[in-house]
Design an enzyme around this catalytic site. Structure first.
Site, short mmCIF file in Angstrom:
data_model
loop_
_atom_site.label_atom_id
_atom_site.label_comp_id
_atom_site.label_asym_id
_atom_site.label_seq_id
_atom_site.Cartn_x
_atom_site.Cartn_y
_atom_site.Cartn_z
CG ASP A 1 4.80 4.04 -3.82
OD1 ASP A 1 3.69 4.47 -3.48
OD2 ASP A 1 5.28 2.99 -3.39
CB CYS B 1 -9.51 -5.20 -6.55
SG CYS B 1 -8.01 -4.18 -6.55
CB CYS C 1 -10.65 -5.78 -13.21
SG CYS C 1 -11.13 -4.44 -14.32
CE LYS D 1 12.88 -10.91 14.42
NZ LYS D 1 12.77 -10.60 15.87
CB CYS E 1 -12.50 -6.16 -1.97
SG CYS E 1 -11.33 -5.62 -0.68
CB CYS F 1 -18.45 -3.52 -13.98
SG CYS F 1 -17.46 -4.92 -13.39
#
Length: 331
Positions: free
Chosen positions: A122, A231, A235, A286, A186, A179
């Site tokens: 990531d 989403c 599915c 915060k 969304c 599909c």
């Protein structure tokens, strides 16, 4: 033999999904990254330059192969009727979990094959999903998530780039067919066309961004404190997805049953002991408190009402308190 040995070692350390590919990205993918950048649809959390994301030689001059892994994270269903963290932000920060496994593979590659490698999860220039797709880990859904056979799209991805050649796996073509349920579901219309997401409109991004939120964005956030599951939840391919049994991703009481008063009064020490250890913690206390105020406003819940009203003169929170009070009828 190299490939078989790595697969067996991965299973030994609890990695069920592992795949391999060349380091060469297709022009179609590079063009897709360029289109998102030129359209201003990148979130800003990722590397902006598509060439830095695809020129692996900048990372390792002698790079020959990618090794991709997928680790399942969904351990429970979530009650969306109250403020919540998405499934991917429950339990221990997945970066730490995957780094631990990737580091073990890196050490194994060096000891067993004298191979050099770098790993990412990531955070870094590489594109986890495209590498996972190239490595046969799973296929792209129209929401751009990678879908595995057993765990659907509820998986975290990581990869290594190494200087040894490993026979590549074959990418899997999409099984979405006609599909478009995820696109229609969304809340912000972020999936603007099949396999293309405007990240700036995605609620996962909106719950993380530091810039001031618009009233429309706040209204769309619903009860979300961090992330979005919509989403994936709608599915059909995920309906049969198995749950993860990885203990690190099991939630604690404090992040599935949020007590508003405690959350808004939370000390920095308490934050470090709890939420900072999750993947959502990187955004700071915060931002998460801001999102809770918005969630309470959207659900018109009185919990923590006095504390929220007391923040009306706070330079950071005042704007969000005004939104809360409007949603609550001004009192």
């Amino acid at each position: 033999m190299i490939k078989e040995k790595i697969i067996n070692y991965a299973k030994h350390i609890g990695i069920e999904y592992i795949g391999f590919s060349s380091i060469n990205f297709k022009d179609e993918f590079v063009n897709r990254l360029r289109e998102k950048r030129l359209n201003g649809h990148l979130s800003g959390f990722e590397e902006q330059d598509e060439y830095k994301r695809t020129n692996v030689k900048n990372i390792m001059e002698n790079a020959k192969s990618f090794i991709s892994i997928a680790v399942p994270y969904r351990t429970m269903e979530i009650d969306y009727n109250k403020p919540y963290f998405s499934k991917s932000s429950l339990g221990l920060d997945y970066h730490k979990v995957l780094y631990n496994k990737l580091n073990k593979i890196q050490i194994y590659l060096k000891e067993e094959f004298n191979a050099n490698s770098f790993y990412f999860c990531d955070i870094g220039p590489l594109h986890d999903r495209e590498i996972a797709y190239m490595s046969g880990i799973g296929f792209y859904g129209k929401n751009t998530n990678i879908y595995t056979e057993k765990y659907g799209s509820f998986v975290f991805l990581g990869e290594l780039v190494t200087d040894i050649y490993i026979e590549p796996d074959i990418p899997i073509e999409s099984k979405c067919g006609d599909c478009e349920i995820c696109m229609k579901a969304c809340p912000t219309g972020a999936i603007e066309r099949p396999y293309y997401v405007n990240s700036k409109k995605c609620l996962s991004y909106i719950t993380q961004k530091k810039d001031g939120l618009t009233y429309e964005e706040m209204a769309k956030m619903g009860n979300r404190i961090y992330g979005c599951d919509t989403c994936q939840d709608v599915c059909p391919l995920n309906k049969r997805a198995l749950f993860s049994n990885i203990k690190d991703f099991m939630p604690e009481e404090w992040n599935i049953n949020i007590v508003a008063e405690d959350f808004l009064n939370m000390s920095n020490k308490r934050f470090k002991e709890t939420y900072q250890k999750t993947s959502g913690g990187w955004r700071g206390k915060k931002i998460l408190q801001r999102n809770l105020i918005i969630a309470l406003a959207n659900s018109r819940t009185n919990e923590g009402h006095a504390k929220i009203k007391s923040l009306i003169n706070d330079d950071y929170f005042s704007y969000y308190v005004e939104y809360y009070l409007k949603r609550m009828g001004g009192y």
